[in-house]
Every structure is written in C-alpha cells, then in structure tokens.
Enzyme design. Structure first.
Site, PDB file in Angstrom:
ATOM      1  N   TYR A  55       0.435 -16.958  38.587  1.00  0.00           N
ATOM      2  CA  TYR A  55       1.160 -15.678  39.123  1.00  0.00           C
ATOM      3  C   TYR A  55      -0.082 -14.476  39.815  1.00  0.00           C
ATOM      4  O   TYR A  55      -1.057 -14.350  38.893  1.00  0.00           O
ATOM      5  CB  TYR A  55       1.800 -14.669  38.042  1.00  0.00           C
ATOM      6  CG  TYR A  55       3.110 -15.537  37.615  1.00  0.00           C
ATOM      7  CD1 TYR A  55       3.677 -16.547  38.171  1.00  0.00           C
ATOM      8  CD2 TYR A  55       3.810 -15.218  36.367  1.00  0.00           C
ATOM      9  CE1 TYR A  55       4.800 -17.263  38.228  1.00  0.00           C
ATOM     10  CE2 TYR A  55       4.858 -15.834  36.094  1.00  0.00           C
ATOM     11  CZ  TYR A  55       5.533 -16.751  36.834  1.00  0.00           C
ATOM     12  OH  TYR A  55       6.694 -17.386  36.557  1.00  0.00           O
ATOM     13  N   SER A 151       9.512 -26.209  32.026  1.00  0.00           N
ATOM     14  CA  SER A 151      10.200 -25.622  32.921  1.00  0.00           C
ATOM     15  C   SER A 151      10.575 -26.346  34.159  1.00  0.00           C
ATOM     16  O   SER A 151       9.795 -27.132  34.814  1.00  0.00           O
ATOM     17  CB  SER A 151       9.290 -24.342  33.472  1.00  0.00           C
ATOM     18  OG  SER A 151       9.897 -23.319  34.013  1.00  0.00           O
TER      19      SER A 151
END
Length: 355
Positions: A55, A151
C-alpha cells in the site's frame, strides 16, 4: 457505542466487527489525518487494523506503525505479503526467502517487533504452498508473527492451506479475507462455507464496492470528479464500475432512505448480517468517511431487508453476468495448443477393443 467483539474463527482472538483499512494512508490520506482517524477509531472501541506491504509503496505501514505505537497492544495488527515489491523475481511471491525478507521489512516499517496476522495477499498459481506454510510456521515460532491468514484464496486453497498446516503440526490460518458486498456475492458460494468449515474467521473487504454502494454514482452519467471513478482509479474501473452495480446501488439508496437508514450504513450492515463473517474492512480516505462508516454498527437489518437484496442480486453471484476480476483470474481452463493435440493423437490414442 458498545462494540460486539467476535472471536476470529476458532482462535481465542477477539476483534471488532469493523476493521480499519489503511490503503489510503500514506497516500491520498496524509499522516496527520491518518493518525487522527486511528485515534478516533481506538476511542470508539475498534481494535482491528489492516495494512499491506504494497500500500503506497510501504508508506501505509509506516504511517500505521507510528499511529498505533503509543497503544500497540490495543491493536490487532494485520499486514500482507506476496505482491511485487521490486524488479527481481524473488521480490514477490511466496518463497521462504521472500516471506522472511518481507516480514523483516514490514516489521521495520511498522516499528514493532511482532505482527498479529500476516496474510497471503493473493494466490500465486504456480508456486508451492507447502514451503510458504512452513516458513510462516517458523516465523510464528520465532515470535515475529502471532497468526497467519489468506486473502483472495478460493475455497480449495483455503482447504489445502489448512490441511498443510495440520500436516506440519502448526496452527491453521486464522482468517480469510475475500471481496464481499451486495453487488458481488460470489464468496457465498464456496469461500465463506470453506472458511467456516476449516475454522477460519472471515474478514471481508470492500463492503461499499469501492464506493459504488454509497449511491453517489448516477446510471448513465459521468462520475463526479472527486470520486474514485472520476479520478480514473484503475481498480474501480476494472471491477465495480459496472452499469448493473450502479443501477442496483441507486435502488438500494432509495430503499434504505425510505427506511430511514443511510445507504452506507445499510450496505455495511448487510455484510455484517451474516453469521459466517467476523469483521469487514472499511477504508476511509477522510475523517468524515470514518465518522459515517462507524454508524453502521447501530443498524439492524430485517428479514424484509434481506429479501429486498436477494431480489436485486442472486445469492452467490455478482450483479453482472459473467463478471470476473482481472486481478484474480479464473484458472480452471487451460486449452490445448496444436502441438499438444498432435502429441495426444500420436502417442496417447486409446486402442479400442471390439468383442
């Protein structure tokens, strides 16, 4: 506000039903604003925070680390690995080499000596899972991780990782993080039941369909300039920016307002109104966004609300027929090439026996 903390899967770890997502932190959301959001969330009882090494090129982890430092033990801190972090072939993926390196890098950026949950960020189709699971087990034994999760894993990979953990005598993954919202219910078909069966908590992401379910987009109209779609954000344009989803969002906005419920609260509350789900990640860009998200915890949906949504999007499906996310492609069709077919015909033609 009273927070209904929930056990994460079969673990003894309790987490808040809203997870503070920090994809914007260190990027569009500056450090000071990010820290104010973190402090507000903590004061409201939120104890689950989610970031990733990729990120904003690691800046999110740095901002999160400094933002939670004074109250580190309050937070269940989750981050991720697997996405590219450099040009080299081993600066990504799920090799033992990269997992250990990425964890050391994340610990340094976060300014902490342990990570509560480390997720596989995505499935790497051609990489062995066993090596990665063993490496994560070693890092847990060393005290650098408390738990691990997955995920964007399809159900069979959730099962395989769980069984590998059993085989290696380490704890199973504690959480699965799928995409899940009103206009993309695909996770209901396999991912959520698999997680439940193998004892994983579910921490879903994008409950607002990257902002589509706020109702701010009008069907057939250009997106407002100050929105993700208006800024030509790649991920919303290739996923949730679909005419069917925009139209459904307008219907939900009208229905929820008639019920006296904010459309944002309705969409988040719908995700949380699923016994197979533990928490959902809400990723604010502004303090006003977070102030709105938290209100969803006061909403209780009815059987009539559930029926209304089921009439818009079929259980286990997305709003759009045949929709697939290009970042998580379908891997179940591998066509033969002409060379393959020639080889099959020449060397593997079955011999037919006749009576």
């Amino acid at each position: 506000m009273s927070i209904d903390y929930r056990y994460l899967g079969r673990s003894g770890l309790k987490v808040s039903p809203l997870t503070l997502g920090t994809m914007m932190f260190g990027g569009e959301t500056d450090e000071a604003t990010s820290h104010r959001i973190i402090d507000t969330a903590r004061e409201q009882g939120i104890n689950f925070i989610d970031t990733a090494d990729g990120y904003n090129k690691g800046a999110s982890e740095q901002v999160v680390g400094s933002g939670i430092k004074a109250h580190r033990d309050h937070w269940v801190l989750a981050t991720k690995f697997a996405n590219p972090r450099g040009p080299g072939p081993n600066q990504r993926g799920q090799s033992r080499k990269w997992i250990i390196e990425s964890v050391e890098n994340s610990l340094r950026r976060l300014g902490t000596d342990y990570i509560d949950i480390l997720y596989f960020h995505r499935a790497i189709f051609d990489a062995p899972l066993g090596e990665a699971v063993r490496a994560l087990g070693d890092l847990i034994q060393q005290g650098k991780l408390r738990y691990f999760g997955v995920s964007n894993f399809r159900a069979w990979r959730i099962a395989e990782v769980s069984l590998l953990a059993d085989q290696f005598n380490i704890d199973r993954p504690v959480a699965s993080q799928p995409l899940y919202n009103i206009v993309n219910r695909v996770a209901e078909a396999e991912q959520l039941p698999a997680a439940n069966y193998y004892g994983l908590g579910v921490v879903s992401y994008s409950p607002l369909a990257r902002g589509v379910l706020t109702g701010k987009y009008a069907p057939g109209a250009a997106a407002p300039a100050d929105t993700r779609a208006g800024r030509a954000d790649k991920r919303i344009l290739e996923t949730e920016w679909r005419p069917e989803s925009v139209a459904i969002a307008q219907k939900i906005a009208g229905y929820s307002r008639d019920r006296g419920i904010d459309p944002v609260h309705f969409a988040i509350a719908w995700v949380l109104n699923n016994r197979l789900l533990t928490s959902t990640i809400t990723g604010p860009r502004t303090e006003a966004h977070w102030a709105n998200y938290i209100g969803a915890l006061d909403v209780r949906l009815t059987a009539e609300d559930e029926a209304f949504v089921n009439g818009l999007v079929t259980t286990g499906h997305a709003s759009t027929l045949g929709f697939n996310d290009p970042s998580h492609p379908i891997e179940g069709r591998v066509p033969f090439s002409h060379t393959d077919i020639d080889n099959v015909v020449e060397f593997e033609r079955p011999v037919r026996q006749f009576a």
